[in-house]
Structures are given as C-alpha cells and as structure tokens.
Design a protein around this motif. Structure first.
Motif, PDB file in Angstrom:
ATOM      1  N   UNK A  47      33.029  43.600  91.260  1.00  0.00           N
ATOM      2  CA  UNK A  47      32.604  43.655  89.862  1.00  0.00           C
ATOM      3  C   UNK A  47      33.546  42.886  88.947  1.00  0.00           C
ATOM      4  N   UNK A  48      34.846  43.015  89.200  1.00  0.00           N
ATOM      5  CA  UNK A  48      35.824  42.324  88.345  1.00  0.00           C
ATOM      6  C   UNK A  48      35.701  40.816  88.452  1.00  0.00           C
ATOM      7  N   UNK A  49      35.325  40.311  89.626  1.00  0.00           N
ATOM      8  CA  UNK A  49      35.126  38.871  89.797  1.00  0.00           C
ATOM      9  C   UNK A  49      34.055  38.340  88.837  1.00  0.00           C
ATOM     10  N   UNK A  50      33.108  39.206  88.464  1.00  0.00           N
ATOM     11  CA  UNK A  50      32.021  38.797  87.571  1.00  0.00           C
ATOM     12  C   UNK A  50      32.083  39.525  86.233  1.00  0.00           C
ATOM     13  N   UNK A  51      33.292  39.992  85.893  1.00  0.00           N
ATOM     14  CA  UNK A  51      33.619  40.512  84.563  1.00  0.00           C
ATOM     15  C   UNK A  51      32.765  41.709  84.148  1.00  0.00           C
ATOM     16  N   UNK A  52      32.440  42.565  85.110  1.00  0.00           N
ATOM     17  CA  UNK A  52      31.785  43.826  84.778  1.00  0.00           C
ATOM     18  C   UNK A  52      32.833  44.745  84.154  1.00  0.00           C
TER      19      UNK A  52
END
Length: 231
Positions: A47-52
């Motif tokens: 999720x952090x890779x896609x800024x969630x």
C-alpha cells in the motif's frame, strides 16, 4: 519508491488489470481470520508503494480480519478512480476502490530492437527476431495484477500484425502470491488468439469470503499494445 509519471489515457483501455472471483460448487476452502506480523508488513509495504494513507491501511486490515471483503475483491463494486502510470518501464494502472483498497495491473513496455547489446530477461518485453514491415514479434512480456492480498501473472510472447491485429503466440512462467491463504488448480485458458487467462481457485480464504472463489487475470493484445484485465 519509483517515480510515477502519468501516461496518456488511451493505452490500456477502461477495463483493466488481476482477480475475477466467481462462485463454484467445489469443495469449500479452509477459512482463516488473522494475519501474522510479517503478512501485515507485506500488505503495508504494498500500500505504501502506491501512497495509500496509513489510516486507510489500518481500516483495510481491520476489515479483512473482521471477515469483510475489500471492495477491490468484490466483483459488484467498481473503482472510484483509475490512474495510468509508467513505473520502471512498465505500463501500470492503479484502481482505487471506495474503501481505499487498490488493484495494480501492469504490462512491460515493449523495447524496440536495436544493434545495442542488452541483457536477456523474461520480464523484459523485447522485439524478437523475424520482425518485418508486416509483423513485429515481441518476446518475454510480463502481465501482472496485484491486489496486495492476491497477486497473479505470467509471461507471454505475441506478434503484432500490420493493421492493429495481435496474436499471443506463447504463454508461460505463471506466478502467484497470496497473503493468509492458498491457491490451487492453476490453469491457463486461451480465450481467443489475442487473450490468454490465468486462473486459480482459493483453497484457503479469509472468513467472510464466499467459498470456492476463482481468481483470474488475463493478458490482452491488439497491434503493439498489451494490457491486463481481471475479475
């Protein structure tokens, strides 16, 4: 994290990216309702890779462990937003659903044949030998769909014919990953000359998920363009 640059909106089409889930009458899978610390970290990294946002990540983890299906895995729910990106020589579509869950679909960008020496890799979609003014052959292309909880994909070769016609000539190296569950009965299906589907059944699923789900993702080609769809 890789820098994300917006692509044009015409490349992948409106129906993208990896898993359609259909009820079956097969043996019901074992069910679980908890995640290990390592599995939680894996989902948070995705999720952090896609800024969630972190608050959304916490809500999604809670929803999962309560036996509630994420919107991204619910075939009745459509994404709230869809963004097309280029990431590390891949065409990427990020679908964000109402509850904040995401589906990330990608295909490798074809590299035109040159006289320069380049490393060989099945994940590097390249122009192959035998290409001419009538047809261009691409080899080692990769289709990948990732929901965080479930990821599926495979490699494929295809030929793009003059006049926007494409044929998948080979499909291989299927790969998958599931957090807190298991998949079985993996198979390829050639839906048409330009569409190949990879499917697998849930043999272990979270409590609250319908028993006997089948996850699928598919590679599609037309001309020199390739994209993925999913359930």
């Amino acid at each position: 994290m890789a820098t994300l640059a917006l692509l044009g909106s015409t490349l992948l089409g409106s129906s993208v990216a990896v898993a359609d889930i259909q009820p079956q009458d097969e043996t019901q899978p074992t069910q679980v309702n908890s995640l290990s610390a390592g599995e939680v970290q894996e989902l948070e990294d995705f999720w952090s890779d896609y800024e969630v946002p972190k608050t959304t990540q916490a809500d999604l983890l809670s929803k999962l462990e309560q036996g509630k299906v994420w919107d991204s895995l619910d075939p009745e729910t459509s994404p709230a937003t869809t963004e097309e990106l280029t990431v590390d020589s891949k065409n990427v579509v990020v679908e964000t659903y109402p509850d904040g869950s995401i589906a990330v679909s990608s295909t490798s960008v074809p590299i035109q044949k040159t006289d320069a020496v380049s490393p060989q890799s099945v994940t590097n979609c390249k122009q192959g030998s035998g290409s001419n003014n009538y047809q261009i052959k691409y080899v080692g292309c990769k289709a990948d769909v990732n929901f965080g909880l479930v990821r599926m994909g495979f490699n494929f070769d295809y030929t793009a014919y003059k006049g926007a016609h494409g044929v998948i000539t080979r499909y291989y190296n299927q790969f998958n990953h599931i957090v807190g569950g298991a998949l079985s009965n993996h198979r390829f299906s050639k839906m048409s000359q330009s569409q190949v589907r990879y499917s697998a059944d849930f043999s272990v699923a979270f409590e609250g998920f319908p028993a006997g789900w089948t996850a699928w993702m598919q590679a599609n080609v037309t001309g020199s363009k390739a994209w993925t769809t999913h359930n």
